[in-house]
Write an enzyme that holds these catalytic residues in place. Structure first.
Site, PDB file in Angstrom:
ATOM      1  N   ASP A   7       0.698  -1.100   0.184  1.00 23.78           N
ATOM      2  CA  ASP A   7      -0.022   0.074  -0.039  1.00 23.78           C
ATOM      3  C   ASP A   7       0.926   1.294  -0.052  1.00 23.78           C
ATOM      4  OD1 ASP A   7      -2.389   1.815   0.082  1.00 23.78           O
ATOM      5  OD2 ASP A   7      -1.928   1.716   2.590  1.00 23.78           O
ATOM      6  N   ASP A   9      -0.301   4.886   1.028  1.00 23.31           N
ATOM      7  CA  ASP A   9      -0.812   5.975   2.066  1.00 23.31           C
ATOM      8  C   ASP A   9      -0.736   5.290   3.413  1.00 23.31           C
ATOM      9  OD1 ASP A   9      -1.409   7.439  -0.132  1.00 23.31           O
ATOM     10  OD2 ASP A   9      -3.433   6.722  -0.354  1.00 23.31           O
ATOM     11  N   ASP A 132      -2.065  -0.976   6.112  1.00 28.10           N
ATOM     12  CA  ASP A 132      -2.431  -0.046   7.315  1.00 28.10           C
ATOM     13  C   ASP A 132      -3.928  -0.338   7.442  1.00 28.10           C
ATOM     14  OD1 ASP A 132      -2.739   1.943   5.323  1.00 28.10           O
ATOM     15  OD2 ASP A 132      -3.247   3.163   7.016  1.00 28.10           O
TER      16      ASP A 132
END
Length: 184
Positions: A7, A9, A132
């Protein structure tokens, strides 16, 4: 060969600091990632802001100018030499272009050709997801594949391995690959 899905961000780059800074400036508040005990940021902002907190994600330049997290680029470079890496990220509005520009600038060895834009990361082929977002981690784990969380207060309840930085993730990956080879 192991395929890592990574990922962007809050995993490769720091989204929360500039995003919260914009909100804090407009609403005279002190929002920070440490205060987010769950994924819904709107629960932690002033009532007059509410879901408008997400409108800051549409501001031109936000994603283009994010800072890489410590050691992210160097670890990705080392991992890229021995495994396949795909960037899996979701996006709002024009951030698609900004994210491609960011990857081409900071991660030219991976390149924008290896970005997959999706909200359904569990549908992408890969061995390990490093993310996250609790919903992504849980959905990927439900497929029987391995998810690893970049540890934040909002994902502590997700039952996957947690790492606090890129050096810990690199060690986790090395151990995972060694274990997989031992099982063959």
């Amino acid at each position: 060969m192991t395929t890592l899905l990574i990922d962007m961000d809050s995993v490769i780059c720091d989204l929360m600091t500039p995003w919260h800074k914009r909100y804090n400036e407009d609403f005279d508040d002190d929002l920070s990632v440490e205060r987010l005990a769950c994924w819904q940021s709107e629960k932690y902002v002033k009532q007059e802001c509410g879901i408008k907190i997400y409108d800051y994600l549409d501001e031109p330049g936000l994603f283009r100018h994010l800072e890489p997290l410590p050691h992210a680029i160097e670890v990705l470079q080392r991992l890229h030499e021995k495994m396949e890496i795909l960037i899996v990220t979701s996006s709002r509005t024009f951030a698609f272009t900004e994210k491609e520009q960011w990857v081409n600038e900071h991660l030219p060895f991976i390149g924008a050709k290896n970005i997959i834009f999706t909200h359904r990361k569990d549908k992408v082929y890969g061995d390990v997801l490093f993310d996250d977002a609790p919903h992504n981690l849980e959905a990927f784990r439900a497929t029987g594949r391995q998810a690893v969380a970049m540890s934040y207060p909002y994902n502590q309840d997700v039952d996957v391995p947690h790492v606090s930085d890129w050096l810990q993730f690199e060690k986790w990956v090395d151990d995972y690959v060694s274990t997989q080879k031992g099982n063959e």
